[in-house]
Write a protein that holds these residues in place. Structure first.
Motif, PDB file in Angstrom:
ATOM      1  N   VAL A 254      73.765 -39.235 -39.190  1.00 54.85           N
ATOM      2  CA  VAL A 254      73.454 -39.238 -37.662  1.00 54.85           C
ATOM      3  C   VAL A 254      73.888 -40.483 -36.872  1.00 54.85           C
ATOM      4  O   VAL A 254      74.420 -40.153 -35.568  1.00 54.85           O
ATOM      5  CB  VAL A 254      71.829 -39.288 -37.421  1.00 54.85           C
ATOM      6  CG1 VAL A 254      71.498 -38.975 -35.859  1.00 54.85           C
ATOM      7  CG2 VAL A 254      71.305 -37.603 -37.973  1.00 54.85           C
ATOM      8  N   GLY A 255      73.882 -41.483 -37.360  1.00 53.41           N
ATOM      9  CA  GLY A 255      74.170 -42.704 -36.789  1.00 53.41           C
ATOM     10  C   GLY A 255      75.831 -42.646 -36.435  1.00 53.41           C
ATOM     11  O   GLY A 255      76.045 -43.075 -35.413  1.00 53.41           O
ATOM     12  N   ARG A 256      76.600 -42.229 -37.458  1.00 51.41           N
ATOM     13  CA  ARG A 256      78.138 -42.033 -37.290  1.00 51.41           C
ATOM     14  C   ARG A 256      78.292 -40.984 -36.399  1.00 51.41           C
ATOM     15  O   ARG A 256      79.306 -41.148 -35.290  1.00 51.41           O
ATOM     16  CB  ARG A 256      78.672 -41.744 -38.670  1.00 51.41           C
ATOM     17  CG  ARG A 256      78.631 -42.854 -39.641  1.00 51.41           C
ATOM     18  CD  ARG A 256      79.349 -42.332 -40.915  1.00 51.41           C
ATOM     19  NE  ARG A 256      78.368 -42.069 -41.879  1.00 51.41           N
ATOM     20  CZ  ARG A 256      78.737 -41.565 -42.771  1.00 51.41           C
ATOM     21  NH1 ARG A 256      80.056 -40.955 -43.158  1.00 51.41           N
ATOM     22  NH2 ARG A 256      77.808 -41.423 -43.574  1.00 51.41           N
ATOM     23  N   TYR A 257      77.581 -39.935 -36.165  1.00 47.10           N
ATOM     24  CA  TYR A 257      77.722 -38.919 -34.929  1.00 47.10           C
ATOM     25  C   TYR A 257      77.653 -39.443 -33.672  1.00 47.10           C
ATOM     26  O   TYR A 257      78.148 -39.322 -32.767  1.00 47.10           O
ATOM     27  CB  TYR A 257      76.978 -37.591 -35.338  1.00 47.10           C
ATOM     28  CG  TYR A 257      77.761 -36.567 -36.295  1.00 47.10           C
ATOM     29  CD1 TYR A 257      78.729 -35.970 -35.891  1.00 47.10           C
ATOM     30  CD2 TYR A 257      77.146 -36.458 -37.713  1.00 47.10           C
ATOM     31  CE1 TYR A 257      79.368 -35.067 -36.649  1.00 47.10           C
ATOM     32  CE2 TYR A 257      77.895 -35.499 -38.372  1.00 47.10           C
ATOM     33  CZ  TYR A 257      78.991 -34.851 -37.825  1.00 47.10           C
ATOM     34  OH  TYR A 257      79.618 -34.006 -38.548  1.00 47.10           O
ATOM     35  N   ASP A 258      76.453 -40.227 -33.574  1.00 48.07           N
ATOM     36  CA  ASP A 258      75.858 -40.947 -32.437  1.00 48.07           C
ATOM     37  C   ASP A 258      77.182 -41.988 -31.798  1.00 48.07           C
ATOM     38  O   ASP A 258      77.510 -41.804 -30.567  1.00 48.07           O
ATOM     39  CB  ASP A 258      74.540 -41.506 -32.541  1.00 48.07           C
ATOM     40  CG  ASP A 258      73.423 -40.629 -32.585  1.00 48.07           C
ATOM     41  OD1 ASP A 258      73.756 -39.428 -32.009  1.00 48.07           O
ATOM     42  OD2 ASP A 258      72.388 -40.995 -32.965  1.00 48.07           O
ATOM     43  N   ALA A 259      77.612 -42.568 -32.742  1.00 49.75           N
ATOM     44  CA  ALA A 259      78.720 -43.633 -32.274  1.00 49.75           C
ATOM     45  C   ALA A 259      79.938 -42.896 -32.018  1.00 49.75           C
ATOM     46  O   ALA A 259      80.433 -43.289 -31.069  1.00 49.75           O
ATOM     47  CB  ALA A 259      79.038 -44.292 -33.813  1.00 49.75           C
ATOM     48  N   LYS A 260      80.303 -41.861 -32.599  1.00 49.94           N
ATOM     49  CA  LYS A 260      81.512 -40.793 -32.181  1.00 49.94           C
ATOM     50  C   LYS A 260      81.150 -40.553 -30.686  1.00 49.94           C
ATOM     51  O   LYS A 260      81.981 -40.433 -30.000  1.00 49.94           O
ATOM     52  CB  LYS A 260      81.735 -39.783 -33.005  1.00 49.94           C
ATOM     53  CG  LYS A 260      82.362 -40.079 -34.290  1.00 49.94           C
ATOM     54  CD  LYS A 260      82.488 -38.767 -35.130  1.00 49.94           C
ATOM     55  CE  LYS A 260      82.993 -39.161 -36.404  1.00 49.94           C
ATOM     56  NZ  LYS A 260      83.315 -38.171 -37.387  1.00 49.94           N
ATOM     57  N   VAL A 261      79.747 -40.002 -30.451  1.00 50.33           N
ATOM     58  CA  VAL A 261      79.478 -39.293 -29.161  1.00 50.33           C
ATOM     59  C   VAL A 261      79.811 -40.527 -27.944  1.00 50.33           C
ATOM     60  O   VAL A 261      80.170 -40.462 -26.996  1.00 50.33           O
ATOM     61  CB  VAL A 261      78.149 -38.986 -29.199  1.00 50.33           C
ATOM     62  CG1 VAL A 261      77.839 -38.565 -27.651  1.00 50.33           C
ATOM     63  CG2 VAL A 261      78.223 -37.525 -29.919  1.00 50.33           C
TER      64      VAL A 261
END
Length: 69
Positions: free
Chosen positions: A32-39
Motif C-alpha cells: 500500500v505504501g508503494r501505491y501511495d507513493a505512486k499516487v
C-alpha cells in the motif's frame, strides 16, 4: 499507471490487510505504501509546468548539400 487505479488498488489491499495474519498484513501494508507513493508522485508530476524545448534551425551546410534529389 493512472492515479485512480493506484488509489483503488491501495484501498483493496488495505481491506485485505485487515483480515490477514500479522506477517501478511505487514507485507500488504508495505505494498500500500508503494501505491501511495505512486499516487503522490503522479499528482506532483501533473502539477509541474514543463517548458517546451527550444527548437533551433538546422545548420546551413545541411540545407545546401550538393547531389541531393
Amino acid at each position: 499507471m493512472d492515479e485512480d487505479f493506484c488509489r483503488e488498488q491501495a484501498q483493496r489491499i488495505r481491506t485485505l490487510a485487515e483480515r490477514a495474519d500479522p506477517f501478511t498484513r505487514r507485507r500488504l501494508l508495505a505494498l500500500v505504501g508503494r501505491y501511495d507513493a505512486k499516487v503522490s508522485g503522479l499528482s506532483r508530476a501533473s502539477n509541474i509546468e514543463r517548458p517546451l524545448p527550444v527548437r533551433t534551425a538546422p545548420p546551413a551546410s545541411i540545407l545546401s548539400g550538393a547531389g541531393e534529389a
